[in-house]
Design a protein around this motif. Structure first.
Motif, PDB file in Angstrom:
ATOM      1  N   ARG A 193      40.241  38.050  36.596  1.00  0.00           N
ATOM      2  CA  ARG A 193      39.805  39.431  36.846  1.00  0.00           C
ATOM      3  C   ARG A 193      40.511  40.407  35.911  1.00  0.00           C
ATOM      4  N   MET A 194      41.780  40.149  35.600  1.00  0.00           N
ATOM      5  CA  MET A 194      42.510  41.004  34.669  1.00  0.00           C
ATOM      6  C   MET A 194      41.891  40.941  33.272  1.00  0.00           C
ATOM      7  N   GLU A 195      41.591  39.735  32.814  1.00  0.00           N
ATOM      8  CA  GLU A 195      41.010  39.569  31.486  1.00  0.00           C
ATOM      9  C   GLU A 195      39.632  40.221  31.405  1.00  0.00           C
ATOM     10  N   ALA A 202      38.489  47.083  26.142  1.00  0.00           N
ATOM     11  CA  ALA A 202      38.572  46.924  24.691  1.00  0.00           C
ATOM     12  C   ALA A 202      37.223  47.197  24.021  1.00  0.00           C
ATOM     13  N   GLU A 203      36.138  46.984  24.783  1.00  0.00           N
ATOM     14  CA  GLU A 203      34.801  47.232  24.254  1.00  0.00           C
ATOM     15  C   GLU A 203      34.293  48.627  24.599  1.00  0.00           C
ATOM     16  N   GLY A 204      35.148  49.441  25.191  1.00  0.00           N
ATOM     17  CA  GLY A 204      34.765  50.808  25.532  1.00  0.00           C
ATOM     18  C   GLY A 204      34.017  50.925  26.840  1.00  0.00           C
ATOM     19  N   ARG A 205      34.069  49.867  27.678  1.00  0.00           N
ATOM     20  CA  ARG A 205      33.404  49.900  28.980  1.00  0.00           C
ATOM     21  C   ARG A 205      34.442  49.842  30.094  1.00  0.00           C
ATOM     22  N   PHE A 206      34.007  50.200  31.297  1.00  0.00           N
ATOM     23  CA  PHE A 206      34.875  50.079  32.467  1.00  0.00           C
ATOM     24  C   PHE A 206      34.220  49.141  33.454  1.00  0.00           C
ATOM     25  N   ASN A 207      34.827  47.976  33.663  1.00  0.00           N
ATOM     26  CA  ASN A 207      34.305  46.969  34.580  1.00  0.00           C
ATOM     27  C   ASN A 207      34.844  47.268  35.980  1.00  0.00           C
ATOM     28  N   LYS A 208      34.110  48.086  36.706  1.00  0.00           N
ATOM     29  CA  LYS A 208      34.567  48.534  38.015  1.00  0.00           C
ATOM     30  C   LYS A 208      34.764  47.367  38.968  1.00  0.00           C
ATOM     31  N   ALA A 209      33.856  46.395  38.933  1.00  0.00           N
ATOM     32  CA  ALA A 209      33.946  45.260  39.855  1.00  0.00           C
ATOM     33  C   ALA A 209      35.207  44.448  39.620  1.00  0.00           C
ATOM     34  N   ALA A 210      35.563  44.242  38.348  1.00  0.00           N
ATOM     35  CA  ALA A 210      36.763  43.455  38.033  1.00  0.00           C
ATOM     36  C   ALA A 210      38.010  44.139  38.556  1.00  0.00           C
ATOM     37  N   PHE A 211      38.103  45.450  38.350  1.00  0.00           N
ATOM     38  CA  PHE A 211      39.297  46.162  38.795  1.00  0.00           C
ATOM     39  C   PHE A 211      39.338  46.313  40.312  1.00  0.00           C
ATOM     40  N   ARG A 212      38.180  46.419  40.953  1.00  0.00           N
ATOM     41  CA  ARG A 212      38.157  46.455  42.425  1.00  0.00           C
ATOM     42  C   ARG A 212      38.616  45.114  42.989  1.00  0.00           C
ATOM     43  N   LEU A 300      39.375  35.657  50.230  1.00  0.00           N
ATOM     44  CA  LEU A 300      40.015  36.953  50.022  1.00  0.00           C
ATOM     45  C   LEU A 300      39.127  38.046  50.607  1.00  0.00           C
ATOM     46  N   PRO A 301      39.701  39.003  51.312  1.00  0.00           N
ATOM     47  CA  PRO A 301      38.885  40.089  51.852  1.00  0.00           C
ATOM     48  C   PRO A 301      38.331  40.973  50.750  1.00  0.00           C
ATOM     49  N   THR A 302      37.143  41.484  50.962  1.00  0.00           N
ATOM     50  CA  THR A 302      36.570  42.467  50.045  1.00  0.00           C
ATOM     51  C   THR A 302      37.244  43.815  50.282  1.00  0.00           C
ATOM     52  N   HIS A 303      36.922  44.773  49.416  1.00  0.00           N
ATOM     53  CA  HIS A 303      37.480  46.109  49.608  1.00  0.00           C
ATOM     54  C   HIS A 303      37.093  46.673  50.966  1.00  0.00           C
ATOM     55  N   ASP A 304      35.843  46.487  51.360  1.00  0.00           N
ATOM     56  CA  ASP A 304      35.400  47.014  52.647  1.00  0.00           C
ATOM     57  C   ASP A 304      36.093  46.288  53.796  1.00  0.00           C
ATOM     58  N   GLU A 305      36.289  44.980  53.670  1.00  0.00           N
ATOM     59  CA  GLU A 305      36.918  44.207  54.748  1.00  0.00           C
ATOM     60  C   GLU A 305      38.386  44.561  54.919  1.00  0.00           C
ATOM     61  N   LEU A 306      39.045  45.027  53.858  1.00  0.00           N
ATOM     62  CA  LEU A 306      40.444  45.445  53.998  1.00  0.00           C
ATOM     63  C   LEU A 306      40.579  46.585  55.007  1.00  0.00           C
ATOM     64  N   ASP A 307      39.517  47.369  55.158  1.00  0.00           N
ATOM     65  CA  ASP A 307      39.523  48.453  56.146  1.00  0.00           C
ATOM     66  C   ASP A 307      38.803  48.057  57.433  1.00  0.00           C
ATOM     67  N   SER A 308      38.342  46.799  57.478  1.00  0.00           N
ATOM     68  CA  SER A 308      37.658  46.298  58.677  1.00  0.00           C
ATOM     69  C   SER A 308      38.084  44.846  58.902  1.00  0.00           C
ATOM     70  N   PRO A 309      39.349  44.632  59.328  1.00  0.00           N
ATOM     71  CA  PRO A 309      39.880  43.267  59.466  1.00  0.00           C
ATOM     72  C   PRO A 309      39.059  42.378  60.382  1.00  0.00           C
TER      73      PRO A 309
END
Length: 318
Positions: A193-195, A202-212, A300-309
Protein backbone atom coordinates in the motif's frame (compact mmCIF):
# COMPACT_ATOMS: atom_id res chain seq x y z
CA UNK A 1 24.92 21.55 18.40
CA UNK A 2 26.66 23.30 15.50
CA UNK A 3 24.19 25.12 13.26
CA UNK A 4 26.98 26.49 11.07
CA UNK A 5 28.21 22.97 10.29
CA UNK A 6 24.63 21.90 9.64
CA UNK A 7 23.96 24.78 7.23
CA UNK A 8 27.25 24.16 5.47
CA UNK A 9 26.40 20.48 4.98
CA UNK A 10 23.03 21.40 3.43
CA UNK A 11 24.56 24.08 1.21
CA UNK A 12 27.10 21.55 -0.02
CA UNK A 13 24.44 19.08 -1.14
CA UNK A 14 25.59 17.45 -4.35
CA UNK A 15 24.91 14.54 -6.66
CA UNK A 16 22.21 13.81 -9.20
CA UNK A 17 19.37 12.87 -6.84
CA UNK A 18 16.65 15.16 -5.53
CA UNK A 19 18.05 14.73 -1.99
CA UNK A 20 21.69 14.40 -0.97
CA UNK A 21 21.03 11.91 1.80
CA UNK A 22 24.54 11.86 3.16
CA UNK A 23 24.49 15.65 3.49
CA UNK A 24 21.06 15.48 5.13
CA UNK A 25 22.33 12.96 7.69
CA UNK A 26 25.51 14.99 8.33
CA UNK A 27 23.54 18.22 8.71
CA UNK A 28 20.95 16.62 11.00
CA UNK A 29 23.69 15.29 13.27
CA UNK A 30 25.49 18.64 13.25
CA UNK A 31 22.25 20.30 14.43
CA UNK A 32 21.46 17.66 17.07
CA UNK A 33 23.19 16.99 20.39
CA UNK A 34 23.87 13.23 20.30
CA UNK A 35 23.27 12.79 24.03
CA UNK A 36 25.15 10.52 26.36
CA UNK A 37 25.58 6.76 26.05
CA UNK A 38 27.52 6.45 29.29
CA UNK A 39 25.43 3.61 30.66
CA UNK A 40 25.37 3.06 34.40
CA UNK A 41 26.43 -0.29 35.82
CA UNK A 42 23.79 -2.88 34.96
CA UNK A 43 21.83 -0.53 32.72
CA UNK A 44 22.44 -2.46 29.49
CA UNK A 45 21.25 -5.65 31.17
CA UNK A 46 18.22 -3.74 32.48
CA UNK A 47 17.19 -2.90 28.90
CA UNK A 48 17.59 -6.56 27.92
CA UNK A 49 15.59 -7.69 30.96
CA UNK A 50 12.79 -5.24 30.14
CA UNK A 51 12.57 -6.70 26.62
CA UNK A 52 12.60 -10.31 27.88
CA UNK A 53 9.87 -9.65 30.43
CA UNK A 54 7.83 -7.69 27.91
CA UNK A 55 8.08 -10.60 25.46
CA UNK A 56 6.90 -13.05 28.13
CA UNK A 57 4.03 -10.81 29.23
CA UNK A 58 2.81 -10.04 25.70
CA UNK A 59 3.07 -13.70 24.67
CA UNK A 60 0.94 -14.71 27.65
CA UNK A 61 -1.91 -12.29 27.03
CA UNK A 62 -1.91 -12.39 23.22
CA UNK A 63 -1.24 -16.07 22.61
CA UNK A 64 0.91 -14.95 19.68
CA UNK A 65 3.95 -16.96 18.70
CA UNK A 66 6.64 -14.36 18.13
CA UNK A 67 10.14 -13.42 19.12
CA UNK A 68 11.84 -10.07 19.55
CA UNK A 69 14.37 -8.98 16.91
CA UNK A 70 17.94 -10.15 17.23
CA UNK A 71 19.01 -6.54 16.69
CA UNK A 72 18.33 -4.64 19.94
CA UNK A 73 20.26 -1.39 20.10
CA UNK A 74 20.66 1.26 22.76
CA UNK A 75 21.31 4.37 20.71
CA UNK A 76 22.11 8.03 21.01
CA UNK A 77 20.38 10.51 18.71
CA UNK A 78 23.07 10.32 16.02
CA UNK A 79 22.79 6.54 15.93
CA UNK A 80 19.04 6.86 15.38
CA UNK A 81 19.57 9.29 12.48
CA UNK A 82 22.08 6.95 10.85
CA UNK A 83 19.74 3.97 11.31
CA UNK A 84 16.78 5.75 9.73
CA UNK A 85 18.21 7.82 6.89
CA UNK A 86 18.33 4.71 4.68
CA UNK A 87 14.63 4.09 5.37
CA UNK A 88 13.75 7.64 4.32
CA UNK A 89 15.85 7.22 1.19
CA UNK A 90 14.06 3.99 0.24
CA UNK A 91 10.61 5.46 0.81
CA UNK A 92 11.36 8.66 -1.15
CA UNK A 93 13.12 6.96 -4.08
CA UNK A 94 10.09 6.92 -6.45
CA UNK A 95 9.41 10.62 -5.84
CA UNK A 96 13.07 11.55 -6.27
CA UNK A 97 13.01 10.35 -9.86
CA UNK A 98 10.85 13.36 -10.77
CA UNK A 99 13.30 16.27 -10.74
CA UNK A 100 12.43 19.96 -10.54
CA UNK A 101 13.09 22.69 -13.10
CA UNK A 102 16.09 23.90 -11.09
CA UNK A 103 17.54 20.63 -9.82
CA UNK A 104 20.47 22.21 -7.96
CA UNK A 105 18.24 24.60 -6.03
CA UNK A 106 15.60 21.92 -5.44
CA UNK A 107 18.26 19.50 -4.17
CA UNK A 108 19.40 22.01 -1.56
CA UNK A 109 15.84 22.74 -0.44
CA UNK A 110 14.90 19.05 -0.32
CA UNK A 111 18.08 18.19 1.58
CA UNK A 112 17.33 20.98 4.07
CA UNK A 113 13.78 19.68 4.54
CA UNK A 114 15.02 16.15 5.25
CA UNK A 115 17.61 17.57 7.64
CA UNK A 116 14.91 19.29 9.71
CA UNK A 117 12.80 16.13 9.70
CA UNK A 118 15.63 13.81 10.77
CA UNK A 119 16.84 16.23 13.43
CA UNK A 120 13.38 16.78 14.93
CA UNK A 121 12.58 13.07 15.06
CA UNK A 122 16.06 12.25 16.35
CA UNK A 123 15.40 14.48 19.36
CA UNK A 124 11.95 13.06 20.07
CA UNK A 125 11.78 9.34 19.25
CA UNK A 126 11.95 7.24 22.43
CA UNK A 127 11.90 3.70 21.10
CA UNK A 128 11.31 2.14 17.72
CA UNK A 129 10.31 -1.27 16.46
CA UNK A 130 11.52 -1.17 12.87
CA UNK A 131 10.21 -3.81 10.44
CA UNK A 132 12.65 -2.39 7.84
CA UNK A 133 9.92 -1.81 5.28
CA UNK A 134 11.08 -1.58 1.65
CA UNK A 135 14.51 -2.84 2.68
CA UNK A 136 16.47 -5.07 0.31
CA UNK A 137 16.55 -7.72 3.03
CA UNK A 138 14.43 -10.67 4.19
CA UNK A 139 11.04 -9.51 5.46
CA UNK A 140 11.74 -11.06 8.88
CA UNK A 141 14.80 -8.86 9.40
CA UNK A 142 13.51 -6.42 12.00
CA UNK A 143 15.19 -4.24 14.62
CA UNK A 144 14.42 -2.73 18.02
CA UNK A 145 15.94 0.61 19.02
CA UNK A 146 15.95 2.57 22.29
CA UNK A 147 17.10 6.20 22.12
CA UNK A 148 18.52 6.47 25.63
CA UNK A 149 19.06 10.29 25.81
CA UNK A 150 15.46 10.91 24.78
CA UNK A 151 14.10 8.37 27.28
CA UNK A 152 16.04 9.94 30.14
CA UNK A 153 15.10 13.47 29.08
CA UNK A 154 11.40 12.62 28.76
CA UNK A 155 11.39 10.88 32.15
CA UNK A 156 12.97 13.96 33.74
CA UNK A 157 10.54 16.38 32.08
CA UNK A 158 7.55 14.20 32.99
CA UNK A 159 8.88 13.74 36.54
CA UNK A 160 8.56 9.96 36.44
CA UNK A 161 10.96 7.21 37.44
CA UNK A 162 13.32 6.61 34.49
CA UNK A 163 13.52 2.83 35.02
CA UNK A 164 9.74 2.50 35.06
CA UNK A 165 9.44 4.76 32.01
CA UNK A 166 12.09 2.77 30.10
CA UNK A 167 10.25 -0.45 30.92
CA UNK A 168 6.98 1.01 29.64
CA UNK A 169 8.65 1.95 26.34
CA UNK A 170 10.05 -1.60 26.05
CA UNK A 171 6.60 -3.12 26.51
CA UNK A 172 5.11 -0.81 23.91
CA UNK A 173 7.71 -1.64 21.27
CA UNK A 174 7.53 -5.38 21.97
CA UNK A 175 3.77 -5.27 21.34
CA UNK A 176 4.62 -4.25 17.78
CA UNK A 177 6.98 -7.21 17.47
CA UNK A 178 4.06 -9.40 18.55
CA UNK A 179 1.84 -7.98 15.82
CA UNK A 180 4.33 -8.62 13.03
CA UNK A 181 5.05 -12.05 14.49
CA UNK A 182 1.35 -12.94 14.57
CA UNK A 183 0.84 -11.67 11.02
CA UNK A 184 3.77 -12.61 8.75
CA UNK A 185 1.89 -10.99 5.86
CA UNK A 186 1.72 -7.57 7.55
CA UNK A 187 5.08 -6.26 6.28
CA UNK A 188 4.19 -7.12 2.68
CA UNK A 189 0.73 -5.56 3.06
CA UNK A 190 2.09 -2.28 4.41
CA UNK A 191 4.85 -2.19 1.77
CA UNK A 192 2.35 -2.80 -1.03
CA UNK A 193 0.00 0.00 0.00
CA UNK A 194 2.91 2.36 0.70
CA UNK A 195 4.48 1.69 -2.69
CA UNK A 196 1.14 2.16 -4.49
CA UNK A 197 0.61 5.51 -2.79
CA UNK A 198 4.13 6.81 -3.36
CA UNK A 199 4.25 5.62 -6.98
CA UNK A 200 1.06 7.56 -7.64
CA UNK A 201 2.52 10.68 -6.04
CA UNK A 202 5.60 10.32 -8.22
CA UNK A 203 3.29 10.35 -11.25
CA UNK A 204 1.44 13.43 -10.02
CA UNK A 205 -1.62 11.50 -8.81
CA UNK A 206 -3.10 10.88 -5.38
CA UNK A 207 -4.12 7.28 -4.72
CA UNK A 208 -6.73 7.88 -2.06
CA UNK A 209 -7.56 4.19 -1.64
CA UNK A 210 -3.93 3.23 -0.99
CA UNK A 211 -3.47 5.87 1.68
CA UNK A 212 -6.83 5.07 3.30
CA UNK A 213 -5.83 1.40 3.46
CA UNK A 214 -2.44 2.31 4.89
CA UNK A 215 -4.01 4.61 7.49
CA UNK A 216 -6.52 1.92 8.49
CA UNK A 217 -3.77 -0.70 8.83
CA UNK A 218 -1.60 1.61 10.94
CA UNK A 219 -4.60 2.47 13.11
CA UNK A 220 -5.03 -1.26 13.77
CA UNK A 221 -1.29 -1.64 14.50
CA UNK A 222 -1.28 1.23 17.01
CA UNK A 223 -4.65 0.34 18.56
CA UNK A 224 -3.86 -3.34 19.07
CA UNK A 225 -0.53 -2.39 20.65
CA UNK A 226 -2.42 -0.23 23.15
CA UNK A 227 -4.80 -3.13 23.84
CA UNK A 228 -1.91 -5.50 24.58
CA UNK A 229 -0.26 -2.86 26.78
CA UNK A 230 -3.42 -2.65 28.87
CA UNK A 231 -3.30 -6.40 29.48
CA UNK A 232 0.43 -7.15 29.55
CA UNK A 233 2.13 -4.28 31.40
CA UNK A 234 2.60 -5.36 35.00
CA UNK A 235 2.11 -1.93 36.52
CA UNK A 236 -0.32 0.97 36.37
CA UNK A 237 0.68 3.38 33.61
CA UNK A 238 -2.27 5.69 33.06
CA UNK A 239 -0.24 8.50 34.63
CA UNK A 240 2.51 7.99 32.04
CA UNK A 241 0.07 8.18 29.15
CA UNK A 242 -1.66 11.20 30.65
CA UNK A 243 1.61 13.07 31.17
CA UNK A 244 2.81 12.25 27.66
CA UNK A 245 -0.46 13.53 26.19
CA UNK A 246 -0.19 16.71 28.25
CA UNK A 247 3.39 17.21 27.09
CA UNK A 248 2.35 16.89 23.44
CA UNK A 249 -0.45 19.41 23.94
CA UNK A 250 1.88 21.79 25.78
CA UNK A 251 4.48 22.07 23.02
CA UNK A 252 5.21 25.47 21.54
CA UNK A 253 3.69 26.65 18.22
CA UNK A 254 6.77 25.67 16.20
CA UNK A 255 6.89 22.15 17.63
CA UNK A 256 3.16 21.76 17.08
CA UNK A 257 3.65 22.80 13.45
CA UNK A 258 6.42 20.22 13.03
CA UNK A 259 4.18 17.53 14.50
CA UNK A 260 1.40 18.36 12.05
CA UNK A 261 3.78 18.48 9.08
CA UNK A 262 5.32 15.14 10.05
CA UNK A 263 1.96 13.48 10.61
CA UNK A 264 2.55 12.96 14.33
CA UNK A 265 -0.88 14.34 15.10
CA UNK A 266 -2.24 11.69 12.75
CA UNK A 267 -0.37 9.01 14.68
CA UNK A 268 -1.96 10.19 17.93
CA UNK A 269 -5.37 9.97 16.28
CA UNK A 270 -4.50 6.43 15.15
CA UNK A 271 -3.64 5.49 18.75
CA UNK A 272 -6.95 6.81 20.03
CA UNK A 273 -9.16 5.51 17.23
CA UNK A 274 -7.52 2.09 17.21
CA UNK A 275 -7.68 1.78 20.99
CA UNK A 276 -11.39 2.68 20.99
CA UNK A 277 -12.05 0.07 18.30
CA UNK A 278 -10.34 -2.76 20.17
CA UNK A 279 -11.75 -1.79 23.55
CA UNK A 280 -15.22 -2.07 22.05
CA UNK A 281 -14.43 -5.45 20.45
CA UNK A 282 -13.13 -6.85 23.74
CA UNK A 283 -16.13 -5.43 25.59
CA UNK A 284 -18.66 -7.17 23.31
CA UNK A 285 -16.53 -10.27 22.66
CA UNK A 286 -12.98 -10.92 23.98
CA UNK A 287 -9.25 -10.54 23.29
CA UNK A 288 -9.28 -13.69 21.15
CA UNK A 289 -11.83 -12.12 18.83
CA UNK A 290 -9.76 -8.93 18.61
CA UNK A 291 -6.76 -11.02 17.54
CA UNK A 292 -8.65 -12.21 14.45
CA UNK A 293 -7.35 -9.09 12.70
CA UNK A 294 -4.03 -10.92 12.19
CA UNK A 295 -5.42 -14.05 10.52
CA UNK A 296 -5.29 -12.57 7.02
CA UNK A 297 -5.29 -9.16 5.29
CA UNK A 298 -9.01 -9.48 4.58
CA UNK A 299 -9.68 -9.40 8.32
CA UNK A 300 -8.33 -5.89 8.70
CA UNK A 301 -11.18 -3.49 9.45
CA UNK A 302 -12.11 -0.96 6.80
CA UNK A 303 -12.16 2.74 7.58
CA UNK A 304 -15.90 2.58 8.19
CA UNK A 305 -15.60 -0.52 10.40
CA UNK A 306 -13.04 1.22 12.62
CA UNK A 307 -15.94 3.43 13.72
CA UNK A 308 -18.37 0.50 13.80
CA UNK A 309 -16.63 -2.39 15.63
CA UNK A 310 -19.80 -4.45 15.82
CA UNK A 311 -20.00 -4.52 12.01
CA UNK A 312 -16.43 -5.82 11.85
CA UNK A 313 -17.13 -8.51 14.48
CA UNK A 314 -20.15 -9.78 12.57
CA UNK A 315 -18.15 -9.93 9.33
CA UNK A 316 -15.12 -11.84 10.65
CA UNK A 317 -17.24 -14.25 12.74
CA UNK A 318 -19.28 -15.39 9.75
Amino acid sequence: MNLYRSARAVAGASGDDAVDWQSAADAAKAATDPGSLDLASGEREAYAEDVREARAGVREVSGADFDVPETIEIQNRHHWIDANVATFERVMAPVENHTEVFPGVARTINTGTMTVLLSFLGRNVLGQYDPLLLADRPTDDHALYFVRPNILNAAEVLEVDSDRFRRWIAFHEVTHAAEFGAAPWLSDHLESRMEDGIDALAEGRFNKAAFRDLDAAMTVVEGYAELLMDHAFDDEYEDLRRKLDARRQGRGPLQQLFRRLLGLGLKQRQYERGKNFFEHVVRIRDLETASLVWERPGNLPTHDELDSPGTWVRRVER
